[in-house]
Structures are given as structure tokens and as C-alpha cells.
Scaffold this motif. Structure first.
Motif, PDB file in Angstrom:
ATOM      1  N   VAL A 389      32.678  43.075  44.508  1.00 13.54           N
ATOM      2  CA  VAL A 389      32.900  43.251  43.132  1.00 13.54           C
ATOM      3  C   VAL A 389      32.674  42.115  42.167  1.00 13.54           C
ATOM      4  O   VAL A 389      32.426  40.815  42.931  1.00 13.54           O
ATOM      5  CB  VAL A 389      34.837  43.271  42.992  1.00 13.54           C
ATOM      6  N   THR A 390      32.253  42.045  41.014  1.00 10.45           N
ATOM      7  CA  THR A 390      31.931  40.982  40.216  1.00 10.45           C
ATOM      8  C   THR A 390      33.327  40.144  39.950  1.00 10.45           C
ATOM      9  O   THR A 390      34.360  40.764  40.060  1.00 10.45           O
ATOM     10  CB  THR A 390      31.407  41.133  38.801  1.00 10.45           C
ATOM     11  N   TYR A 391      33.283  38.726  40.117  1.00 10.84           N
ATOM     12  CA  TYR A 391      34.335  38.020  40.009  1.00 10.84           C
ATOM     13  C   TYR A 391      35.360  38.066  38.593  1.00 10.84           C
ATOM     14  O   TYR A 391      36.341  38.149  38.501  1.00 10.84           O
ATOM     15  CB  TYR A 391      34.234  36.431  40.249  1.00 10.84           C
ATOM     16  N   LEU A 392      34.426  38.442  37.620  1.00 12.55           N
ATOM     17  CA  LEU A 392      34.982  38.729  36.381  1.00 12.55           C
ATOM     18  C   LEU A 392      35.869  40.010  36.449  1.00 12.55           C
ATOM     19  O   LEU A 392      37.129  40.037  35.984  1.00 12.55           O
ATOM     20  CB  LEU A 392      33.725  39.040  35.180  1.00 12.55           C
ATOM     21  N   ASP A 393      35.361  41.250  37.121  1.00  6.24           N
ATOM     22  CA  ASP A 393      36.179  42.430  37.170  1.00  6.24           C
ATOM     23  C   ASP A 393      37.086  42.241  38.164  1.00  6.24           C
ATOM     24  O   ASP A 393      38.339  43.033  37.956  1.00  6.24           O
ATOM     25  CB  ASP A 393      35.225  43.711  37.546  1.00  6.24           C
ATOM     26  N   ALA A 394      37.075  41.434  39.083  1.00  4.20           N
ATOM     27  CA  ALA A 394      37.969  40.971  40.408  1.00  4.20           C
ATOM     28  C   ALA A 394      39.408  40.430  39.660  1.00  4.20           C
ATOM     29  O   ALA A 394      40.361  40.924  40.143  1.00  4.20           O
ATOM     30  CB  ALA A 394      37.652  40.262  41.277  1.00  4.20           C
ATOM     31  N   LEU A 395      39.281  39.791  38.469  1.00  4.06           N
ATOM     32  CA  LEU A 395      40.312  39.095  38.096  1.00  4.06           C
ATOM     33  C   LEU A 395      41.098  39.902  37.228  1.00  4.06           C
ATOM     34  O   LEU A 395      42.281  39.567  36.859  1.00  4.06           O
ATOM     35  CB  LEU A 395      39.900  37.870  37.296  1.00  4.06           C
ATOM     36  N   SER A 396      40.681  40.801  36.455  1.00  6.63           N
ATOM     37  CA  SER A 396      41.470  41.773  35.487  1.00  6.63           C
ATOM     38  C   SER A 396      41.604  43.195  35.994  1.00  6.63           C
ATOM     39  O   SER A 396      41.197  43.559  36.917  1.00  6.63           O
ATOM     40  CB  SER A 396      40.567  41.546  34.354  1.00  6.63           C
ATOM     41  N   HIS A 397      42.171  43.800  35.216  1.00  3.02           N
ATOM     42  CA  HIS A 397      42.634  45.340  35.315  1.00  3.02           C
ATOM     43  C   HIS A 397      41.617  46.078  34.202  1.00  3.02           C
ATOM     44  O   HIS A 397      41.087  45.635  33.657  1.00  3.02           O
ATOM     45  CB  HIS A 397      44.101  45.581  34.757  1.00  3.02           C
ATOM     46  N   LYS A 398      41.370  47.269  34.847  1.00  2.00           N
ATOM     47  CA  LYS A 398      40.606  48.333  34.057  1.00  2.00           C
ATOM     48  C   LYS A 398      40.992  48.367  32.610  1.00  2.00           C
ATOM     49  O   LYS A 398      40.148  48.489  31.671  1.00  2.00           O
ATOM     50  CB  LYS A 398      40.600  49.624  34.695  1.00  2.00           C
ATOM     51  N   GLU A 399      42.058  48.224  32.241  1.00  2.00           N
ATOM     52  CA  GLU A 399      42.560  48.484  30.853  1.00  2.00           C
ATOM     53  C   GLU A 399      42.672  47.003  30.133  1.00  2.00           C
ATOM     54  O   GLU A 399      42.884  47.326  28.842  1.00  2.00           O
ATOM     55  CB  GLU A 399      43.966  49.115  30.815  1.00  2.00           C
ATOM     56  N   SER A 400      42.305  45.968  30.705  1.00  2.00           N
ATOM     57  CA  SER A 400      42.297  44.681  29.921  1.00  2.00           C
ATOM     58  C   SER A 400      41.323  44.757  28.931  1.00  2.00           C
ATOM     59  O   SER A 400      40.281  45.422  28.945  1.00  2.00           O
ATOM     60  CB  SER A 400      42.062  43.457  31.096  1.00  2.00           C
ATOM     61  N   ASP A 401      41.623  43.961  27.924  1.00  2.00           N
ATOM     62  CA  ASP A 401      40.781  43.682  26.689  1.00  2.00           C
ATOM     63  C   ASP A 401      39.807  42.445  27.127  1.00  2.00           C
ATOM     64  O   ASP A 401      40.143  41.650  27.994  1.00  2.00           O
ATOM     65  CB  ASP A 401      41.585  43.738  25.617  1.00  2.00           C
ATOM     66  N   ASN A 402      38.872  42.402  26.262  1.00  2.00           N
ATOM     67  CA  ASN A 402      37.947  41.188  26.472  1.00  2.00           C
ATOM     68  C   ASN A 402      38.776  39.755  26.553  1.00  2.00           C
ATOM     69  O   ASN A 402      38.301  38.911  27.221  1.00  2.00           O
ATOM     70  CB  ASN A 402      36.858  41.169  25.528  1.00  2.00           C
TER      71      ASN A 402
END
Length: 565
Positions: A389-402
Motif C-alpha cells: 500500500v502507499t503510506y498515504l493510503d495506509a494512514l487513512s480511510h477510503k472516505e477520508s477527505d484530502n
């Protein structure tokens, strides 16, 4: 000094090889060492400081039609990244056949599509360089291996042939693939050769003096070409004894001590960094006695522990582990990172977190879109060993905003930059890259999710678009790096203390030798947190605010770096 190092080299060779390493072998080895000494005139920096921040990237990260990739990268680096980084870790840029470079065909060449040694020298004008020494194995498409299959004199024992009936059940397996691969020699003989990682990556036989001489020649070449950091890839597997785990064996450590002694002799100041994605207690064994093996080891437990803290909104396990860290000497430090070209290893969590919590983290990340690689265990079961996974996507949820994604990302990287040791940042991280599922589908392996390559100019517009997440990540992380590089309290060797405030707030206190003190506060929760501190006056470096009084409020996922007056 020179005679002492030469004696150390001879003693180590004697311990590993005994009489099988002849006087003739020694003469050849020392001739190569002395030749390299005469070529290298540039002095390397001794040690490390707060300005040292490493970029991890591929040499062909950026391409342009009709151009070799390295000059294209150098241009991008000078425009976007040179102000932030002191070193560039160029992942294997040699001719290769698989594993995105780690199946090396020719150790001494630059892949033609990537460039030439002159292009490496050109990049070196802008930065310090870190090369990979892929010392455990090489490509089945290499000339060395072709010589072995053709039974060319001098190559008879370059690789490890094992009777397939041998009991190898105790061998540590990093991947769910066969350990032995059958190959047919020129005379029709079939030999089963040791292939720890894949059938295209054939393990070198370091029990052979000829292999040692050939691989030392590779190391010397990299030192001559200007590498000040050398990454020893998959180094824990170098020595094999059937009936053992074949990892972290005594002769493996002796070989690293030999590489260290040779590097110290030829290019003092060179830093060896061991890449051993294993439980923490085994990882730190590669410091040796603090003076004779690696100067740095990869801090493999940090990436998954930060993810664990973020997703549970609980910093206690992270803090307890951090507070337990001890270095064997002032000649060693940590090589800290959160993301790399590989996935996020799970073995470094074992012995720190209960297996139930490791499996829970895997399930959470899978549900958010991460992929998982598995390994086979000696008892026939299998375990997850790596999250892709990219670390950016690993940290957050699918529904997270920027806004939420950037806040969590900057929090995690502020931890990285606050930690004792030298920080390294993967290029996909500073470019704000998301999961590349198209790359996984196109290339057929999970690690491609975090290995996207770019055409020159493809993302430059996104880096300046205020509405694009790449812009937010790039600019905020670049600003954070600049702050770190200006503060002596963030020197890798500065004193570090770790505390928790409740379960949500992580505190790192760094104190420089001149007394300068920075308190780093991290809110690992989606709620506002109020806390009392013993800081009466100071300045919060990230926002630039003056601190007066002892009551602070941290926003969700906020980090503060407070420099005390």
C-alpha cells in the motif's frame, strides 16, 4: 591504522574460510583493495547530522522519449527535491531481469535505458549517493550464472547446489515459494540450486573464496563510483548451513564485518546499512559490537507501529517500543523510514505486539484497499509478512477527505523526522501518490501498488495545483523537512525521551548537546486534546506561533514542534 585494518581483514577471512582461502586468494584481494585506495581521493563526511535526510527512488523514476532516465531524474530532483534532501538512495540501477532491479544481471553496469556511470557522476554533483549492494543473490540471466551452467572453469561453486532430499525444514522462508530450483548444466546434469527469493534470483555461494573476491570487487567499484552509503540488501541470508535457520548465522556477521573493514580501509566515512526485515532483536544484532558491523540498521518496526497507533488512536505501544531503543555506541544510529519500494513488513512487529493485534491491523488495512503478501511457516501454516500500500493510503480511510489525509500523513512524517537517527523518505510519499492498482494489474505483483513510474512533466502541474493532494503533501512535507534540518536538537545523536499523555498523545523530547530543546507533541486521535506542559515560553516551529503558558490544545491529528526559550 592501515596495517591494523589489513590485519583485521586477514583475521576475519581466516575465521570464515580457514585454509581454503589461500595466499594467492589473499594476494588478489589485497591487490584490488590497494588499487581502489589509490583511486579514491575524495574524503567522505564523518558521521551524520540533522541536515541528513535521504530520498529513496528508482533511477528510472522519470522517463522522457528519446532520453535516458537518469538525466531526466536529475533535472526533476534539482527542480523539486534538492532543497530537502542530502542523499539520494538510488534503488538498483544495474541491468536486471525481475523484482524491479533486485535480480541483478551485471553488478558493474548501469542499465542502458537508465543511463551511464557518467550520469551517476552528474547526479552526484547535486547530492550524496546511496547504492544497493545486492549481495545475497543475482539474476539467473546473468553471465556469472551462464558460466556456472556452462561449467566454465572458475565458476564451479559460485552457486549453492543441494540434494533435494536434504532436510531444509528449519530454513527461514521469507516468501511462499520453493527454496530449491532445478537447473540443467551443459553436460545434462540437473542441480537443485538455492533460490531464497525466486527462481530468477539464485543465491551466491559465499563459502567460495572466488565468490567473496568477486563480490568485494563489486563493493569496491561502488565506493570508487562515489557511494557514501551502501545498503546491504537481504544480507541476513548470506551464509547457509542446512539444518539451521540459514539466517543471521555467525559467518554472515563476519562477512559484514569484513565489508566494514574493507570500506573503512578504502573510503573512511562510508556508512553500511543492513536491510534485515526481521524481528527487532535480530535486526539490531547487525550493529555488532557498535564498531565492527553496520553503522546503521533499518528501523523496520517504525512503519507498522505508527500505522498501529494511527488506526487504534493509541500511542502506548509505539511509545513503549521507542523508549526501549538503545544503541551500542555513538558510532551507530538508526536508518528511519515509513515507506519504501517494498511493502510494510509485519515480522518486525512480532515480539512487540500480540499476534491478534497484528492480524487486526492487517484486516483493517485490507478493508481500506491494501494488499497482503504471505509467507510459509515451518509448521505448514502461513502468516502475513507484508502489507502492500502507499503510506498515504495506509494512514487513512477510503472516505477520508484530502484535509484528513494530509493531516494524518504530516503527523506520521513528523514522528519520522523527530526520531533519533537519519530519516529516509520514499519518493512516492513526498509526491503524495495513491495506490496504483493499475500497476498491480499490469505487472502482476502486489508491490507494484507503490512503485508507479512517471513520464517527465506528468505530475509537475499537480504539484503546483492548490486543489490537488500532491500539492498539499509535497509543500507541507518539504516545509517540515526544512524545519528539521535547521534544528540541532534533531541531530541523529541528540538525546531523546519518549512519553505518552493518556493514550492519544505521543511526546518526543529532543535535547541537543548545546542545550537546545524541542518538545514534539502528536495528537493520534480524531478529537481535540487539551494538555498541560512544563513549557512556559517558546515557539511552535510548524505554525510559527509563540507559546505562553502551560495549557495547550491540539487539533485532531495535529503535531507541534515547540522550541523552548
Amino acid at each position: 591504522m592501515e596495517n591494523n585494518v589489513n590485519t583485521k581483514i586477514k583475521n576475519l577471512i581466516s575465521l570464515v574460510y580457514g585454509e581454503s582461502f589461500s595466499e594467492a586468494h589473499l594476494a588478489v584481494l589485497f591487490e584490488k583493495i590497494e588499487k581502489s585506495c589509490s583511486v579514491i581521493t575524495e574524503k567522505r563526511k564523518t558521521g551524520w547530522d540533522e541536515k541528513d535526510v535521504v530520498l529513496i527512488t528508482y533511477g528510472d523514476q522519470f522517463t522522457a522519449k528519446g532520453k535516458e532516465a537518469l538525466p531526466v531524474f536529475t533535472q526533476f530532483y534539482n527542480e523539486w527535491l534538492a532543497r530537502s534532501f542530502s542523499h539520494v538512495h538510488l534503488l538498483p540501477f544495474y541491468p536486471w531481469s525481475s523484482d524491479d532491479g533486485f535480480s541483478v544481471i551485471d553488478y558493474h553496469a548501469v542499465a542502458p535505458e537508465t543511463g551511464t556511470w557518467n550520469d551517476i557522476a552528474e547526479l552526484k554533483q547535486s547530492t550524496n549517493l546511496m547504492f544497493d549492494f545486492v549481495c545475497n543473490h543475482m539474476s539467473a540471466k546473468s553471465q556469472w550464472f551462464a558460466n556456472y551452467l556452462n561449467q566454465t572453469p572458475g565458476y564451479e561453486d559460485f552457486f549453492i547446489s543441494v540434494d533435494p532430499e536434504t532436510d531444509l525444514s528449519a530454513v527461514t522462508r521469507p516468501r511462499a515459494l520453493p527454496l530449491l530450483t532445478p537447473f540443467t548444466l551443459r553436460d545434462g546434469t540437473v542441480r537443485h540450486l538455492w533460490t531464497t527469493f525466486s527462481e530468477d534470483q539464485v543465491d551466491l555461494n559465499f563459502a567460495s573464496p572466488q565468490v567473496l573476491i568477486a563480490m568485494v570487487d563489486v563493493l569496491l567499484h561502488y565506493l570508487v563510483e562515489g557511494a557514501s552509503y551502501i545498503r546491504l540488501d537481504a544480507v541476513g541470508f548470506m551464509w547457509k548451513i542446512p539444518g539451521t535457520s540459514c539466517i543471521h548465522l555467525e559467518n554472515t556477521h563476519r562477512l559484514i564485518q569484513l565489508f566494514r573493514a574493507i570500506s573503512d580501509r578504502v573510503a573512511p566515512g562510508t556508512v553500511l546499512i543492513t536491510e534485515t526485515n526481521v524481528p527487532h532483536k535480530d535486526n539490531i544484532s547487525y550493529f555488532g559490537d557498535g564498531e565492527n558491523e553496520a553503522q546503521m540498521v533499518y528501523q523496520f518496526s517504525l512503519p507498522p507501529l505508527v500505522l498501529h497507533a494511527v488506526h487504534r488512536q493509541d500511542v502506548r505501544a509505539l511509545c513503549e517500543w521507542a523508549a526501549s531503543l538503545k544503541l551500542p555506541s555513538q558510532q551507530t544510529t538508526w536508518f528511519n523510514f515509513l515507506a519504501s519500494h517494498d511493502g510494510i513488513g509485519l515480522n518486525p512487529l512480532r515480539g512487540i505486539l500480540p499476534e491478534t493485534e497484528i492480524l487486526s491491523l492487517v484486516e483493517i488495512l485490507q478493508n481500506e484497499g491494501a494488499l497482503v503478501n504471505w509467507k510459509n511457516n515451518p509448521d505448514g501454516t502461513r502468516s502475513p509478512y507484508e502489507i502492500n500500500v502507499t503510506y498515504l493510503d495506509a494512514l487513512s480511510h477510503k472516505e477520508s477527505d484530502n484535509h484528513q489525509r494530509i493531516a494524518r500523513f504530516i503527523l506520521a512524517h513528523a514522528v519520522l523526522l523527530s526520531f533519533p537517527g537519519v530519516p529516509a523518505i520514499y519518493i512516492q510519499s513526498i509526491l503524495g501518490s495513491r495506490n496504483d492498482y493499475g500497476g498491480v494489474e499490469r505487472l502482476g505483483y502486489n508491490r507494484a501498488i507503490n512503485r508507479r513510474k512517471y513520464v517527465a512533466g506528468e505530475i509537475d502541474g499537480e504539484l503546483v495545483d492548490h486543489n490537488n493532494i500532491r500539492h498539499g503533501i509535497y509543500h507541507k512535507l518539504s516545509e517540515l523537512i526544512a524545519l528539521r534540518r535547521a534544528e540541532k536538537a534533531f541531530h541523529p545523536d541528540s538525546e531523546a525521551m519518549f512519553e505518552t499523555v493518556g493514550e492519544h498523545i505521543f511526546k518526543i523530547i529532543r535535547i541537543a548537546t548545546n542545550g537546545e530543546r524541542i518538545t514534539a507533541l502528536f495528537n493520534f486521535s480524531n478529537q481535540y486534546q487539551n494538555l498541560y506542559t512544563d513549557i512556559n515560553t517558546g515557539r511552535e516551529l510548524i505554525a510559527g506561533n509563540a507559546i505562553n503558558g502551560t495549557t495547550l490544545t491540539l487539533n485532531p491529528w495535529q503535531v507541534m514542534w515547540i522550541k523552548e526559550n
